[in-house]
Scaffold this active site. Sequence first.
Site, short mmCIF file in Angstrom:
data_model
loop_
_atom_site.label_atom_id
_atom_site.label_comp_id
_atom_site.label_asym_id
_atom_site.label_seq_id
_atom_site.Cartn_x
_atom_site.Cartn_y
_atom_site.Cartn_z
N ASN A 7 0.86 -1.18 0.00
CA ASN A 7 0.00 0.00 0.00
C ASN A 7 0.90 1.24 0.00
O ASN A 7 1.70 1.43 0.93
CB ASN A 7 -0.89 -0.05 1.26
CG ASN A 7 -1.79 1.14 1.40
OD1 ASN A 7 -1.38 2.27 1.15
ND2 ASN A 7 -3.02 0.93 1.82
N HIS A 43 -5.51 3.64 -1.70
CA HIS A 43 -6.80 3.90 -1.05
C HIS A 43 -7.14 5.38 -1.24
O HIS A 43 -6.90 6.19 -0.35
CB HIS A 43 -6.67 3.55 0.44
CG HIS A 43 -7.96 3.53 1.18
ND1 HIS A 43 -8.21 2.67 2.22
CD2 HIS A 43 -9.09 4.27 1.05
CE1 HIS A 43 -9.42 2.87 2.69
NE2 HIS A 43 -9.97 3.85 2.00
N ARG A 45 -9.03 8.70 -1.15
CA ARG A 45 -10.14 9.21 -0.33
C ARG A 45 -10.67 10.49 -0.97
O ARG A 45 -9.94 11.17 -1.71
CB ARG A 45 -9.66 9.48 1.09
CG ARG A 45 -9.33 8.20 1.83
CD ARG A 45 -8.91 8.44 3.27
NE ARG A 45 -8.54 7.19 3.90
CZ ARG A 45 -9.37 6.41 4.57
NH1 ARG A 45 -10.64 6.74 4.70
NH2 ARG A 45 -8.95 5.29 5.12
N HIS A 50 -4.07 11.78 0.56
CA HIS A 50 -2.84 11.11 0.14
C HIS A 50 -2.93 10.79 -1.35
O HIS A 50 -2.49 11.58 -2.18
CB HIS A 50 -2.45 9.91 1.04
CG HIS A 50 -3.57 9.09 1.58
ND1 HIS A 50 -4.39 8.35 0.78
CD2 HIS A 50 -3.98 8.87 2.86
CE1 HIS A 50 -5.27 7.73 1.54
NE2 HIS A 50 -5.06 8.01 2.80
N GLU A 70 -8.71 0.33 -2.98
CA GLU A 70 -9.59 0.24 -1.82
C GLU A 70 -10.39 1.52 -1.69
O GLU A 70 -9.88 2.59 -2.04
CB GLU A 70 -8.79 0.17 -0.52
CG GLU A 70 -7.84 -0.95 -0.35
CD GLU A 70 -7.01 -0.76 0.93
OE1 GLU A 70 -6.32 -1.71 1.27
OE2 GLU A 70 -7.05 0.33 1.54
N HIS A 190 -4.05 -4.34 7.77
CA HIS A 190 -4.10 -3.27 8.78
C HIS A 190 -3.18 -3.57 9.94
O HIS A 190 -3.37 -4.56 10.65
CB HIS A 190 -5.50 -2.97 9.31
CG HIS A 190 -5.73 -1.49 9.38
ND1 HIS A 190 -5.19 -0.71 10.37
CD2 HIS A 190 -6.34 -0.65 8.53
CE1 HIS A 190 -5.50 0.55 10.13
NE2 HIS A 190 -6.19 0.63 9.03
N ASP A 191 -2.16 -2.74 10.06
CA ASP A 191 -1.19 -2.85 11.16
C ASP A 191 -0.38 -4.14 11.14
O ASP A 191 0.18 -4.53 12.17
CB ASP A 191 -1.88 -2.67 12.53
CG ASP A 191 -2.33 -1.24 12.75
OD1 ASP A 191 -1.63 -0.33 12.27
OD2 ASP A 191 -3.38 -1.04 13.37
N GLY A 213 0.94 -1.21 4.39
CA GLY A 213 1.42 0.12 4.05
C GLY A 213 2.25 0.75 5.14
O GLY A 213 3.47 0.85 5.04
N HIS A 214 1.61 1.13 6.23
CA HIS A 214 2.25 1.98 7.24
C HIS A 214 3.57 1.42 7.75
O HIS A 214 4.60 2.09 7.71
CB HIS A 214 1.26 2.21 8.38
CG HIS A 214 1.73 3.21 9.38
ND1 HIS A 214 1.68 4.56 9.17
CD2 HIS A 214 2.32 3.03 10.58
CE1 HIS A 214 2.20 5.19 10.21
NE2 HIS A 214 2.60 4.27 11.08
N1 PXP Z 1 -6.50 -2.62 4.35
C1 PXP Z 1 -7.31 -1.54 4.38
C2 PXP Z 1 -8.74 -1.72 4.01
C3 PXP Z 1 -6.81 -0.27 4.71
O1 PXP Z 1 -7.62 0.78 4.72
C4 PXP Z 1 -5.45 -0.13 5.00
C5 PXP Z 1 -4.89 1.22 5.31
O2 PXP Z 1 -5.05 2.05 4.21
C6 PXP Z 1 -4.64 -1.29 4.95
C7 PXP Z 1 -5.19 -2.51 4.63
C8 PXP Z 1 -3.17 -1.23 5.25
O3 PXP Z 1 -2.98 -0.92 6.60
P1 PXP Z 1 -1.55 -0.49 7.12
O4 PXP Z 1 -1.25 0.84 6.48
O5 PXP Z 1 -1.73 -0.39 8.60
O6 PXP Z 1 -0.59 -1.55 6.70
#
Ligand code: PXP
Length: 236
Positions: A7, A43, A45, A50, A70, A190-191, A213-214
């Site tokens: 991401n 993603h 928005r 971003h 996304e 996510h995370d 991503g993060h």
């Molecule tokens: N999946 C979704 C639906 C998300 O919104 C995000 C963050 O944009 C991620 C995965 C990736 O999460 P992270 O940036 O914490 O790795």
Amino acid sequence: MTKLSVNINKIATIRNARGGVLPSVVEAAIQCQSFGADGITIHPRPDERHITRKDVLDIKPIINTEYNIEGYPSVDFIKMVIDIMPEQVTLVPDGPDVLTSCAGWDTIKFQDYLKEIISEFKEHGIRTSIFVDPKLEMIEGAKLCGTDRIELYTEDYASQYIGDKEKAIAPYILCAKKATELGLGINAGHDLSLENLAYFSEKIPELAEVSIGHALISDALYFGLEKTIELYKELL
Ligand code: PXP
């Protein structure tokens, strides 16, 4: 093998801090793929804080892996995705004002709504995934929406991992089994990080794809993008 979709929202966040063109999200996507990423996730928005609409278009021609877009399925988002024709669209329920995705869909309450949107994407040959909390009833609901895949929201897993990883993974194992039984593909995100990814991947062998991503972009500040992608891929 589980695919790693990178991401690249954070690259756009850094670029937008100065309002110029550096760092380039297109260049980042090219590099991620050349270093072994199996896909690129963005993603966009509505406030373009971003990834911008222009980025969505600019990235498309350089994708030689899988493009995953996304977002919340507003009328504008649906139209943009159908125009771009990525390999996958991931639907998330969050509104425009949230900092980052913070919950999965209620696949029972929004079943008719999701069904309609999913069938539109599928008519165009775009694979669909919907973001869900690790709850059995939400997985069953997802199946009834007609989606190809679910994306398990892993924030709970990540936050509980340090304290008790067996407890943290338990609901995800149950949901992954249920999803497989129902014929749904499984993504997660996510995370996820270098710290918690290996255990997740080991315990969920059905996992088709993770989008990260993060943590990955943060790790790249220290290790460099090439080494970082290599480290994440090793854990999968
Ligand atoms: N999946 C979704 C639906 C998300 O919104 C995000 C963050 O944009 C991620 C995965 C990736 O999460 P992270 O940036 O914490 O790795």
